[in-house]
Design an enzyme around this catalytic site. Sequence first.
Site, PDB file in Angstrom:
ATOM      1  N   SER A 193     -50.348 -26.787  41.567  1.00 50.82           N
ATOM      2  CA  SER A 193     -49.901 -27.194  42.897  1.00 50.82           C
ATOM      3  C   SER A 193     -48.410 -27.005  43.134  1.00 50.82           C
ATOM      4  CB  SER A 193     -50.282 -28.659  43.149  1.00 50.82           C
ATOM      5  OG  SER A 193     -51.663 -28.756  43.340  1.00 50.82           O
ATOM      6  N   GLU A 246       0.779  -1.233   0.000  1.00 52.34           N
ATOM      7  CA  GLU A 246       0.000   0.000   0.000  1.00 52.34           C
ATOM      8  C   GLU A 246       0.814   1.289   0.000  1.00 52.34           C
ATOM      9  OE1 GLU A 246      -3.508   0.370  -0.108  1.00 52.34           O
ATOM     10  OE2 GLU A 246      -3.257  -1.710  -0.750  1.00 52.34           O
TER      11      GLU A 246
END
Length: 705
Positions: free
Chosen positions: A348, A76
Amino acid sequence: MAIAFGAGILATVALFGVAWAMTPIPDSTQKEATAQGSVIYYRDGKTVLAKQGVNRKNVKLAQVPPHVRDAVIAAENRSFYTDSGVSLKGTARAVWSTVTGQQLQGGSTITQQMVRNYYSGLSQERSITRKFKEILISIKVDQSKSKDWVLEQYLNTIYFGRGANGVQAAAQAYFGKNVESLTVAEGAYLAAVIQQPSRFADPKGGDRAAAEARWRAVVDAMVQTGALTAADAAKQDFPELKKPRAAFALKGQDQVMVDRVREELNARGYTDEQIDSGGLKIVTTFDKNLMGAAERAVKSVLPESTSTKVRTGLAAVDPATGEVVAFYGGSKDQSWDNAFSAKVQAGSTFKPYTLAAALDSGLPLSTTVNGNSPISVRGASQPIPNDSGRSYGYVDLIRATQNSVNTAFVDLGQKVGLDKVAKVAEAAGIPAAQLEAQRAYASFPLGVSSVSAVQNASGFASFANGGVHMESHVVKSVTDANGKKSVIKPKATTVVSEQAAADTIYAMEHVVKYGTGTGARLYDRPVAGKTGTTDSNAAVWFNGFTPQLATAVNMFRDDNKTVEVPGYGVQFGGQLPARIWKAFMTEALDGEPVEQFPQPSQYGYDRWDDTQAPRGDDRGPDTGYDDGYDTGYDRPQDTWPGQWNGERQDDPQSPPPSEQPATPQNPVVPEETDRGEAQDTEAPNTGQPAEPDRLDDASTRPGGR
C-alpha cells in the site's frame, strides 16, 4: 697496434653515437609510477570513507620541506645537483656485478632511479642492455629537464613501504601527517626507508636496531652535506612511528557505500581505471552521523533475538537534492544490501502514486470512490474484496487514503487510468521495467510492483519537493588530480503539479494522524506517510517524510516467509517499521527547524481543518462510522473465500522462485490483510516473484495497506 686501438675507440664512439640517436626519452610513463589512488569521502569532504587503487598522492616539490629533500639527497645521491645524471663509479660497479653474476649492488643516482621507475620501456630487469639504456636516458633527462623536476618526480614515484607510493603517502603512513608538516627527524627516517622499505616498514628487534642505525647515518650525512649543523644533528631523536594500519579492508555498509559510488561513477562515464589510478577526490552524499543514526534506529527497536532471516532496510533521501544521505543495508557481515539492491512489493505504499495521478488529472480531494466490498471490475474474473469483506461505502480520497481502502483505490485506478498511474510512478523514480509486468492489472494501484527502499523513499521525496523528483544519487562532487571540480547535477523531473503534490501530502498526513501510521508520529513537526504490508506479511513497510527528509523502512525475510519478531509477533507496516522510522527521524531531525507542508486545495483545508474536529481528540472529524484505525497497528486478516493462502510451493522438484517469471497465467499480485496491507509474493533477495501454489487472475486479487 695504435691504429687498431684508435679504430676500436672510433668504433666505440660510433656505436655510442648510434645508440644515443636511437634511444630517445620515452614519451610515456609507467602507469604504476604515475597512478594516484582515489579517496572517497563522506559528504563533509573531510572524513575518509575509503581509498581506492594505488596509495599515492602527488605533491609539488615546493610542498616538500627543504630538510626532507636534503635528507633524501644525503641518503641517496649527495652529488645530485652537480652530477650529469649518472654515477660512473656506481654504474661500473653495477655492470660488473651483472656481468659476473653476482648480486646487483646499488649505485644508481636519483636521476637513474627516477628514469627506471617513471618512464615506460624500462623495467627492473637486471641486464646490461637495460642498464645501458637507462644511462643514456638519464643523461638526456639531465640535459633536458631541471634538477628540481627530476627530484619532484622521484619523490612522487619512489616506494616507501607500508603500501605508500610517494613521499606524501609515506608521511601519512608513518607519521599520520602531510608532508609539509614533517620534522627533520621524520624526514630523515623516510629517507632511510628508501633503501630497505620492507624491512624498515615496522622494524622490531634486530630490524629496529638496523633502522635506527640507518636513520642516524642519514642524519650524519646531512651534516656532511651541510644541510644540518652538528649541533642540530645532535638534538635529533629517533621519531615515533605510527602503528601500521591494516590494508583498507571494507565490509558491510562501508562496502555497500563504495559499491554504489563506483556504480554511479561508472554510469556517469568514469572508468574503473580512472577511479583506481586517477587521483580523484570523490565526495559522497552519505552523512556519517546519519548513517550511524540509521543503524542505531534499527538496532534499538529490533530485539537481539530477531531471526537473522529477517532483513531490514532503511533509506533517507533529501527531497530538494535527491541525495541519499543515509541508509541501513544490513549487518556488517552480510554480502548483500537491503536498501539499494533488495526489492520487495511496495504494497500500500504504492497507493499515493495512484492518488497523485488522480489529483494531477484534475480530480479533487472531494472525489468519491467505491469503498464497498467486494467490487467488480471490467476484465476481472472475480470481484475484488476489502480486508475481511468490510465495506466503507463511497468515500472521498482523504478517507480512502487514511484507511487504505483497497476497493476505493481499485476504483480510483479505473477512473484515472492505469497508464497514468504508471507514468507518475516512473516519473517519481521507479524504473519502468519494475512496473511493466503488472501495470495492466486492476490491482496495480495496490502495490503489486517491487521497489527498493531507496526507490520508494526517493519517490515520496517527489511529493515533499513540490511534485518534482530529483534523481537519487550518492555522489556530490568529483575533483580530479589537477584540482578541477565537477559537481553532480541530478536530473529534475516533474511528477505532478505543485498543488497535486500538496493535496497528496495532505491526505497522507491523515494516515499518520488518524490512520494506520500513527506509530510514526513526530510530535514536534508534521509527517506524511503510508504503511504497507504484503502477502502473508512477507514484507512490511513504513514510508514517510517531512519537508526536509524522506525515509523508507522495510522489513522482509530472505526466505519469503512471514515476518515475525520475538515479543512482537507477526509484523505489519504500522508496527516496528513505523517505530524504526520514528527513531531514525527523531535523531536525524534533532535541532533542525520545523517546516510546514504546503496548504492543500481549498476544499481539503476547509473540510479537514483539525481545529474543527468535533470529537475533542486527535482522530479527526466523525464521519458517521468507526474507522477503527486510531492505534496505528495492523490486524491479521481472515481469509476470504477462494483467497490464496500465501503458501509457497515447497516441492523440491519445482524450480526456485527466481526462475519462475510472472506471466498472465502466473501473476504476481498482492493479497490483503485485515488492515488492508498489500501482501507480497516475491522472493526479496532476487527481485523475482515467488510462485503461488495456485493460479488466479491478477485482476481479481486484492491488495491492501
